[in-house]
Scaffold this motif. Structure first.
Motif, mmCIF file in Angstrom:
data_model
loop_
_atom_site.group_PDB
_atom_site.id
_atom_site.type_symbol
_atom_site.label_atom_id
_atom_site.label_comp_id
_atom_site.label_asym_id
_atom_site.label_seq_id
_atom_site.Cartn_x
_atom_site.Cartn_y
_atom_site.Cartn_z
ATOM 1 N N THR A 97 0.830 -1.203 0.000
ATOM 2 C CA THR A 97 0.000 0.000 0.000
ATOM 3 C C THR A 97 0.867 1.255 0.000
ATOM 4 N N PHE A 98 0.391 2.271 -0.666
ATOM 5 C CA PHE A 98 1.018 3.581 -0.666
ATOM 6 C C PHE A 98 -0.010 4.580 -1.167
ATOM 7 N N SER A 99 0.306 5.840 -1.018
ATOM 8 C CA SER A 99 -0.569 6.896 -1.516
ATOM 9 C C SER A 99 -0.053 7.361 -2.871
ATOM 10 N N VAL A 100 -0.931 7.988 -3.642
ATOM 11 C CA VAL A 100 -0.528 8.623 -4.891
ATOM 12 C C VAL A 100 -1.028 10.059 -4.849
ATOM 13 N N GLN A 101 -0.086 10.999 -5.043
ATOM 14 C CA GLN A 101 -0.386 12.418 -4.894
ATOM 15 C C GLN A 101 -0.069 13.160 -6.189
ATOM 16 N N ALA A 102 -0.924 14.101 -6.534
ATOM 17 C CA ALA A 102 -0.712 14.914 -7.733
ATOM 18 C C ALA A 102 0.393 15.931 -7.486
ATOM 19 N N ILE A 103 1.418 15.922 -8.329
ATOM 20 C CA ILE A 103 2.493 16.922 -8.245
ATOM 21 C C ILE A 103 2.056 18.203 -8.935
ATOM 22 N N GLU A 104 1.263 18.054 -9.978
ATOM 23 C CA GLU A 104 0.647 19.175 -10.669
ATOM 24 C C GLU A 104 -0.788 18.761 -10.975
ATOM 25 N N GLU A 105 -1.560 19.646 -11.569
ATOM 26 C CA GLU A 105 -2.951 19.276 -11.866
ATOM 27 C C GLU A 105 -2.982 18.012 -12.728
ATOM 28 N N CYS A 106 -3.739 17.019 -12.279
ATOM 29 C CA CYS A 106 -3.823 15.736 -12.981
ATOM 30 C C CYS A 106 -5.260 15.456 -13.405
ATOM 31 N N ASN A 107 -5.405 15.047 -14.658
ATOM 32 C CA ASN A 107 -6.699 14.595 -15.162
ATOM 33 C C ASN A 107 -6.637 13.084 -15.345
ATOM 34 N N VAL A 108 -7.609 12.392 -14.796
ATOM 35 C CA VAL A 108 -7.586 10.926 -14.838
ATOM 36 C C VAL A 108 -8.966 10.399 -15.225
ATOM 37 N N PHE A 109 -8.948 9.176 -15.780
ATOM 38 C CA PHE A 109 -10.180 8.417 -15.938
ATOM 39 C C PHE A 109 -10.174 7.335 -14.884
#
Length: 638
Positions: A97-109
């Motif tokens: 387990t780990f977290s995922v963080q946006a470094i800049e604005e992220c667009n995802v599906f």
């Protein structure tokens, strides 16, 4: 972007290009388009696997965030457009387990994981590609974790090995270099020893002989049968006052298996790999393990440094082993760091249980003052703060404000339960002044440097000695670089620091005589020596842009920069050792007698030798203050 646009994008994008149209449409049928602003978490490690979906990164850059057991946060990889996020966690059933963080604005599906895995089951080629990519990624992560050093772990391990080698060493057994190898083997057998110290005609060590050489002799019998022909002539050795971790470096990096211990060129003991098994019985290790296993704040109370008799005995033993007092205070500070980390973890857990969720942004908890310098004693209160990742641009700004308002309030109160009283000066993470984003901290530093008044100098000196103990250390590194570089350039700030340091005069007369005539015979070690010594060294650290926070490390850095003469560094370290030794022993005695902890010591209780040491320390600090006064008068601008 809608589902049809996503379909057209993925249709020719590997590995989706191996799918039939109906299989691809099944995967994206219920997908949702989301935008995450800079510093927002796409998902957090505290979320359950049931809440996790698979994310396809359309634009932007994100990073994974992991926590070491010591509380330090780090990242091992970035995600770029076209990457799938969340697969590794899902494929390991949540074990990784780990977290995922946006470094800049992220667009995802956000893709439906159920449909994704159904298609994997139906299309063998697609499934193979996915499994291969996961395998490669896991190996890469493993290699990086294996290779990535943890300076914080190293610092904490040092605290474990504060035991001197003289408490671990075995009694040496010697043999002359003219003895036969058969005599050596017989002696090893009788004494049940792995190795022998070989001596020459002057009874000095000329080498060592271990079981390895005995085996080589047996396998290769030749005419040379004397010990001197088989011994190791230039063995690694350590001083008896060395710490265990120093000796361990020989076993780890030099492939040593038998190390003599010397005192004034005389062998007084030996070490083997089994010698270090004694460390497993360390009280510090036992207490640290108990802290790690605590599930509720109430269970930490009896482990607090000021309340735990086992810890008191451990610190007293270190002092009795003639350890340097600044090393002992580092052990004490590291122990308190462990308590702080556990309190923070328990507070995060409580926030989740009460419905506030995991931290919405990254943060770094910092300690200041004596704990920041790793020079803490038993008589201490809270001096802490928090650095928050920038979040004012987020739509959930009010939620983040509320979260950390509640979080820091809980945190400071829990620390009170663990033996850290609230700071009377309000230097605590729950206070707005000490709870800022990185941008706000930078602005505060600028205000301190250009608009500071005499009252704020104390706050600045407290902050300048900050050190991270939990969270995203990169935030602390950013602020450290900011305050270090700006302070070095600010001559007015340095002059204000000199002026403030000269406010508290040492009890030394015109002819250099120390005045021990104080009210009630109670001499204040902090205000009449220790504080001045630490202040003078800090001011030099500011002037020369030294990044170290610990006073001893600052002294070494200043010596390397040729800002301090080696003799002056040695004198300052001696004075620091004496001041901290007197303070720590006094606190231990007060704890035994159940008396209030203070920084004062009864002058009449000191032996003649202790009075000499205290006098020497004060004179060293006084000399540094005199030099600082000359510098202040020469550079007077305020």
């Amino acid at each position: 972007m809608n589902s049809q646009e996503l379909f057209q994008m993925l249709k020719n994008y590997h590995p989706f290009d191996v799918l039939q149209d109906d299989e691809l449409r099944k995967i994206i049928a219920t997908s949702k388009y989301n935008t995450f602003n800079k510093n927002e978490f796409i998902f957090h490690e505290e979320q359950t696997i049931d809440d996790l979906e698979i994310f396809f990164l359309v634009s932007g850059v994100a990073k994974n965030v992991l926590h070491r057991s010591n509380g330090k946060q780090f990242s091992l990889r970035f995600y770029y457009p076209g990457d799938l996020i969340g697969l590794m966690i899902l494929m390991t059933s949540g074990q990784m387990t780990f977290s995922v963080q946006a470094i800049e604005e992220c667009n995802v599906f956000r893709m439906n994981k159920v449909n994704f895995f159904k298609v994997m089951g139906e299309n063998a080629e697609f499934s193979r590609i996915i499994f291969d990519s996961i395998g490669d990624r896991m190996k890469t992560l493993y290699d990086e974790i294996k290779a990535k050093p943890s300076s914080q772990d190293s610092e904490e391990n040092i605290s474990l090995f504060r035991t001197k080698v003289q408490s671990l060493m075995d009694t040496p057994v010697t043999i002359t270099e003219h003895s036969s190898m058969l005599d050596a083997a017989s002696l090893m057998d009788r004494k049940n020893k792995y190795g022998l110290v070989v001596t020459n005609d002057q009874d000095s060590m000329s080498g060592i002989l271990t079981q390895n050489e005995i085996v080589q002799y047996v396998l290769n019998p030749i005419s040379k049968k004397q010990v001197k022909d088989w011994m190791q002539p230039k063995p690694q050795w350590v001083r008896d006052e060395a710490f265990a971790y120093e000796a361990l470096s020989f076993f780890k990096h030099e492939d040593a298996s038998f190390v003599p211990v010397l005192r004034n060129q005389t062998v007084v003991g030996t070490l083997t790999t089994s010698s270090f098994l004694n460390i497993q019985d360390s009280d510090y290790l036992d207490l640290s393990y108990k802290i790690q296993k605590v599930a509720y704040t109430e269970d930490l109370i009896n482990l607090a440094a000021i309340k735990n008799n086992t810890f008191h005995r451990f610190i007293e033993e270190l002092l009795d082993q003639d350890s340097f007092a600044y090393d002992v205070c580092e052990v004490l500070s590291n122990y308190n760091d462990r308590l702080h980390r556990k309190v923070i973890q328990l507070t995060e857990k409580e926030m989740i249980e009460q419905g506030y969720g995991p931290p919405p942004i990254n943060y770094c908890f910092i300690v200041m003052g004596s704990q920041g310098r790793s020079e803490q004693g038993f008589f201490t209160d809270q001096d802490n703060g928090i650095i928050l990742d920038d979040y004012h641009h987020l739509s959930r700004k009010e939620m983040v404000d509320k979260y950390f308002e509640i979080f820091t309030e809980k945190l400071n109160e829990k620390l009170v339960l663990c033996g850290f009283p609230l700071c009377t000066g309000g230097i605590m993470a729950k206070e707005t002044k000490w709870k800022r984003t990185t941008s706000d901290w930078k602005k505060a530093i600028q205000d301190w440097l250009f608009e500071i008044d005499a009252e704020e100098v104390q706050n600045f000196t407290m902050f300048f000695d900050f050190r991270p103990v939990y969270g995203d250390y990169s935030l602390a590194d950013e602020i450290r670089n900011e305050v270090r570089t700006r302070s070095q350039k600010s001559l007015s700030m340095q002059q204000l620091l000199r002026k403030d340091a000269l406010r508290f005069r040492l009890p030394v007369g015109p002819l250099g005589r120390v005045n021990f005539k104080v009210k009630g015979n109670q001499f204040d070690l902090k205000k009449s020596g220790l504080m001045q010594l630490v202040n003078m060294i800090r001011i030099h650290a500011v002037k020369y842009g030294v990044k170290e926070v610990n006073t001893v490390k600052r002294l070494h850095a200043l010596k390397n920069l040729e800002a301090f003469h080696p003799r002056d560094v040695k004198n300052a370290m001696t004075a620091l050792h004496y001041f901290l030794s007197f303070r720590t022993r006094q606190n231990l005695q007060q704890l035994k007698e159940n008396k209030p902890l203070t920084n004062t010591i009864d002058i009449t209780s000191l032996s003649k030798e202790d009075k000499r040491k205290l006098k020497e320390s004060i004179q060293i600090a006084h000399r540094m203050q005199q030099v600082m006064e000359i510098s202040f008068n020469r550079n007077r601008v305020v």
